[in-house]
Design a protein around this motif. Sequence first.
Motif, PDB file in Angstrom:
ATOM      1  N   ARG A 124      -4.233   9.889   3.848  1.00  0.00           N
ATOM      2  CA  ARG A 124      -4.767   9.476   2.549  1.00  0.00           C
ATOM      3  C   ARG A 124      -5.369   8.092   2.653  1.00  0.00           C
ATOM      4  O   ARG A 124      -5.000   7.315   3.511  1.00  0.00           O
ATOM      5  CB  ARG A 124      -3.665   9.343   1.489  1.00  0.00           C
ATOM      6  CG  ARG A 124      -2.683  10.432   1.407  1.00  0.00           C
ATOM      7  CD  ARG A 124      -1.542   9.853   0.620  1.00  0.00           C
ATOM      8  NE  ARG A 124      -0.889  10.908  -0.135  1.00  0.00           N
ATOM      9  CZ  ARG A 124      -0.559  10.808  -1.407  1.00  0.00           C
ATOM     10  NH1 ARG A 124      -0.817   9.721  -2.081  1.00  0.00           N
ATOM     11  NH2 ARG A 124       0.033  11.802  -2.015  1.00  0.00           N
ATOM     12  N   HIS A 125      -6.237   7.787   1.682  1.00  0.00           N
ATOM     13  CA  HIS A 125      -6.831   6.449   1.630  1.00  0.00           C
ATOM     14  C   HIS A 125      -6.204   5.675   0.493  1.00  0.00           C
ATOM     15  O   HIS A 125      -5.977   6.220  -0.582  1.00  0.00           O
ATOM     16  CB  HIS A 125      -8.343   6.547   1.478  1.00  0.00           C
ATOM     17  CG  HIS A 125      -8.967   7.031   2.741  1.00  0.00           C
ATOM     18  ND1 HIS A 125      -9.218   6.192   3.789  1.00  0.00           N
ATOM     19  CD2 HIS A 125      -9.327   8.276   3.144  1.00  0.00           C
ATOM     20  CE1 HIS A 125      -9.715   6.890   4.790  1.00  0.00           C
ATOM     21  NE2 HIS A 125      -9.795   8.175   4.420  1.00  0.00           N
ATOM     22  N   ALA A 126      -5.904   4.449   0.760  1.00  0.00           N
ATOM     23  CA  ALA A 126      -5.278   3.608  -0.265  1.00  0.00           C
ATOM     24  C   ALA A 126      -6.071   2.311  -0.401  1.00  0.00           C
ATOM     25  O   ALA A 126      -6.605   1.806   0.581  1.00  0.00           O
ATOM     26  CB  ALA A 126      -3.841   3.299   0.140  1.00  0.00           C
ATOM     27  N   ARG A 127      -6.137   1.829  -1.640  1.00  0.00           N
ATOM     28  CA  ARG A 127      -6.899   0.595  -1.897  1.00  0.00           C
ATOM     29  C   ARG A 127      -6.082  -0.346  -2.763  1.00  0.00           C
ATOM     30  O   ARG A 127      -5.403   0.088  -3.697  1.00  0.00           O
ATOM     31  CB  ARG A 127      -8.187   0.934  -2.662  1.00  0.00           C
ATOM     32  CG  ARG A 127      -9.305   1.438  -1.798  1.00  0.00           C
ATOM     33  CD  ARG A 127     -10.644   1.227  -2.483  1.00  0.00           C
ATOM     34  NE  ARG A 127     -10.658   1.627  -3.901  1.00  0.00           N
ATOM     35  CZ  ARG A 127     -11.419   1.036  -4.822  1.00  0.00           C
ATOM     36  NH1 ARG A 127     -12.200   0.033  -4.502  1.00  0.00           N
ATOM     37  NH2 ARG A 127     -11.401   1.461  -6.077  1.00  0.00           N
TER      38      ARG A 127
ATOM     39  N   GLU B 191       1.075   3.894  -3.074  1.00  0.00           N
ATOM     40  CA  GLU B 191       0.513   5.217  -2.819  1.00  0.00           C
ATOM     41  C   GLU B 191       1.573   6.315  -2.814  1.00  0.00           C
ATOM     42  O   GLU B 191       1.359   7.408  -3.328  1.00  0.00           O
ATOM     43  CB  GLU B 191      -0.211   5.169  -1.460  1.00  0.00           C
ATOM     44  CG  GLU B 191      -1.195   6.283  -1.235  1.00  0.00           C
ATOM     45  CD  GLU B 191      -2.352   6.278  -2.248  1.00  0.00           C
ATOM     46  OE1 GLU B 191      -2.860   7.375  -2.499  1.00  0.00           O
ATOM     47  OE2 GLU B 191      -2.721   5.210  -2.779  1.00  0.00           O
ATOM     48  N   LEU B 192       2.734   6.035  -2.223  1.00  0.00           N
ATOM     49  CA  LEU B 192       3.733   7.080  -2.008  1.00  0.00           C
ATOM     50  C   LEU B 192       5.021   6.879  -2.776  1.00  0.00           C
ATOM     51  O   LEU B 192       5.865   7.774  -2.824  1.00  0.00           O
ATOM     52  CB  LEU B 192       4.090   7.154  -0.511  1.00  0.00           C
ATOM     53  CG  LEU B 192       2.921   7.347   0.459  1.00  0.00           C
ATOM     54  CD1 LEU B 192       3.411   7.218   1.888  1.00  0.00           C
ATOM     55  CD2 LEU B 192       2.282   8.712   0.253  1.00  0.00           C
TER      56      LEU B 192
ATOM     57  N   LEU C 106       0.832  -1.209   0.000  1.00  0.00           N
ATOM     58  CA  LEU C 106       0.000   0.000   0.000  1.00  0.00           C
ATOM     59  C   LEU C 106       0.866   1.258   0.000  1.00  0.00           C
ATOM     60  O   LEU C 106       0.635   2.206  -0.761  1.00  0.00           O
ATOM     61  CB  LEU C 106      -0.914  -0.001   1.229  1.00  0.00           C
ATOM     62  CG  LEU C 106      -2.052  -1.034   1.220  1.00  0.00           C
ATOM     63  CD1 LEU C 106      -2.533  -1.308   2.630  1.00  0.00           C
ATOM     64  CD2 LEU C 106      -3.203  -0.542   0.334  1.00  0.00           C
TER      65      LEU C 106
ATOM     66  N   CYS D  15       6.047  -2.004  -8.513  1.00  0.00           N
ATOM     67  CA  CYS D  15       4.747  -1.502  -8.961  1.00  0.00           C
ATOM     68  C   CYS D  15       4.687  -1.543 -10.481  1.00  0.00           C
ATOM     69  O   CYS D  15       5.525  -0.941 -11.158  1.00  0.00           O
ATOM     70  CB  CYS D  15       4.524  -0.073  -8.486  1.00  0.00           C
ATOM     71  SG  CYS D  15       4.371   0.034  -6.712  1.00  0.00           S
TER      72      CYS D  15
END
Length: 646
Positions: A488-491, A469-470, A465, A541
């Motif tokens: 923040r929200h991560a999925r 995200e980052l 995650l 990623c």
Amino acid sequence: MFRKILIANRGEIACRVIATARRLGISTVAVFSDADAAALHVALADDSRHIGGAQPADSYLRADRIIQAALATGAEAIHPGYGFLSENPDFVDQVTAAGLTFIGPSADAIRAMGLKDAAKALMEKAGVPVVPGYHGEDQEPDHLAVMAAEIGYPVLIKAVAGGGGKGMRRVDRAADFADALASARAEARTAFGNDAVLIEKYIDQPRHIEIQIFGDGTDAVHLHERDCSLQRRHQKVIEEAPAPGMTPEMRAAMGEAAVRAARAIGYRGAGTCEFIVDGSDGLRPDRFWFMEMNTRLQVEHPVTEAVTGIDLVEWQLRIASGEPLPLTQAQIPLIGHAFEARLYAEDVPAGFLPATGRLDHLRFADGIRADTGVRSGDRISPWYDPMIAKIVAHGPSRAAALNRLARALEDTEVAGTVTNLAFLSRLARHPGFAAGRVDTGLIARDIASLTDPAPVTPAITAAALLTAELGTAAAPLQGFTLWSPLRRHARLRLGADEIAAAITLDGPGRARVELAGATLSARLKPEGWEVEGTHPGRVLCLPDAVHVFARSGTVRFTIPDPFDRGTDDGATGGLTLSPMPGLVREVAVRPGERVEKGDRLAVIEAMKMEHVLTAARDGTVAEVLVEPGAQVEAGAALVRLEETDG
Ligand code: ADP
Ligand code: ADP
Ligand code: MG
């Protein structure tokens, strides 16, 4: 020495031969099928020729085109690799008739050893111990049953033309003999066009120990043994040299038997005598028996190279060009210990089905020998053996070499296709294997613990995650700290499960992840995100997925599509899909036919196994979407049942 050779093969073995040829200043010609135009072996060779369609029968088995390519490019000799035409005496005759040199034994030597029954008879005459059993001409089922009873159960039925574990059946009781015989015969007929069998005593706690030999037509030597007892369904998985528990007496006895076998047929080139050993009471010189001889370079030859320091392909080339054996028996060293693991594109949870796919990413551990025929971006195609690489580790002792192998496997990264990597890693850490307690039943006995999926820990998920995200670059994170703390929200998705988390930045390279009710602290380190003080694995990623290369195995998270409304619930309606790429061997139903749950619908065959597809429920066949003989991809629709309302 030759100036130019052609390699009549593909994949890792073609690349392996090219490497030695290059070192010796020999130019190389590759051949390739439609499926391999962009393959690594073609890129590595000095010259290349297209020889036909993707099916092996249209290209790599086309002796005429291969010989034509050699003549057209001015190659003087042909290296056959393994598989394909490597043990085909008619090919050797054709190569020789065209005025070229075959890098391997004579056609007569291959003929003498090609069929297991003839080879056993020959070895018996040469005074080599053979597995007790029946290898006579009379193939009447009743006669074979009498022979089996005389040998004593359990027995093993083997196709005389067999290879790769095909056409083989273990039988434990007389009552099962007739059925086992019929099915072994049927398999042998399709695979080898020859349904003759022999019967052997099934050896208790069997170990497979083979001797590498080399002959120059006059003399022969052996390069010690390899232990290939770690097998799954009679197929080798991890090989090693020397054999655990080997004694100088046993090695001398086995080496001498193998050399006697080679001398008996005036053998020239590389070969392997495979022996079955009764390991129930340690290794004893009176408990090994000849099984078969492979008249070619073996897949697992690198372990011998590692412990002898000898390049086996160089020896093949020197002997084929007329030189005598480079070393005498006493000069052949044995240094330390080596292992080889075969990395395959295969779906382990689905029962080791061969897999295909584009290798989005492929990276081997530093400082380890990895023989491969593919690189990142290549496809594992359905046409050929799905081996990705052979990982070879050497060390001063067995424990050191095994530890290196385990580490190398844990550090190997593959994305884009499923592999047997986690299975190999577990095997390399198996306590019984580490203790040297190997026999061919080890994997089957512990298959559940060797294949159950590794737990996906919160740290692994958090690292995925955070990286998705980052990222892992320090600079942008420092920027965020201006507005710190930032939430923040991560999925991500893991299989069918949706994973949601909140990430809070606490400062440069520091974050908290709230996941499933727990809060994990994370820090950015040069090697990536560390979660709760541990580094769960390197994270990669890709546009559609995030991979964590954890020690326990690779975990692949997918990136949810924001427009995904969850319409695809995985149901296939009434469709039966092919679980793997392969050849449709048989279609057992016709449209309109009633079937019951469990009825046979079709048979798919991939390189190494047949897979029977059965009806998932009762129903009526609406459509048959394939024909026997068709090549299908994984997921291809084969049979559709009519919709039912009950
Ligand atoms: P080994 O003892 O060297 O492992 P196998 O009998 O298992 O010998 O086969 C050697 C290799 O040859 C296999 O791993 C496979 O890659 C290749 N091979 C076997 N049969 C075929 C075939 N029909 N076509 C292409 N390659 C094959
Ligand atoms: P293939 O040509 O398919 O390689 P092999 O004769 O070499 O066939 O046998 C393959 C494997 O089957 C061996 O490595 C061993 O694990 C097992 N096997 C063969 N013969 C026996 C036997 N007589 N008793 C027990 N296991 C055997
Ligand atoms: Mg064999």
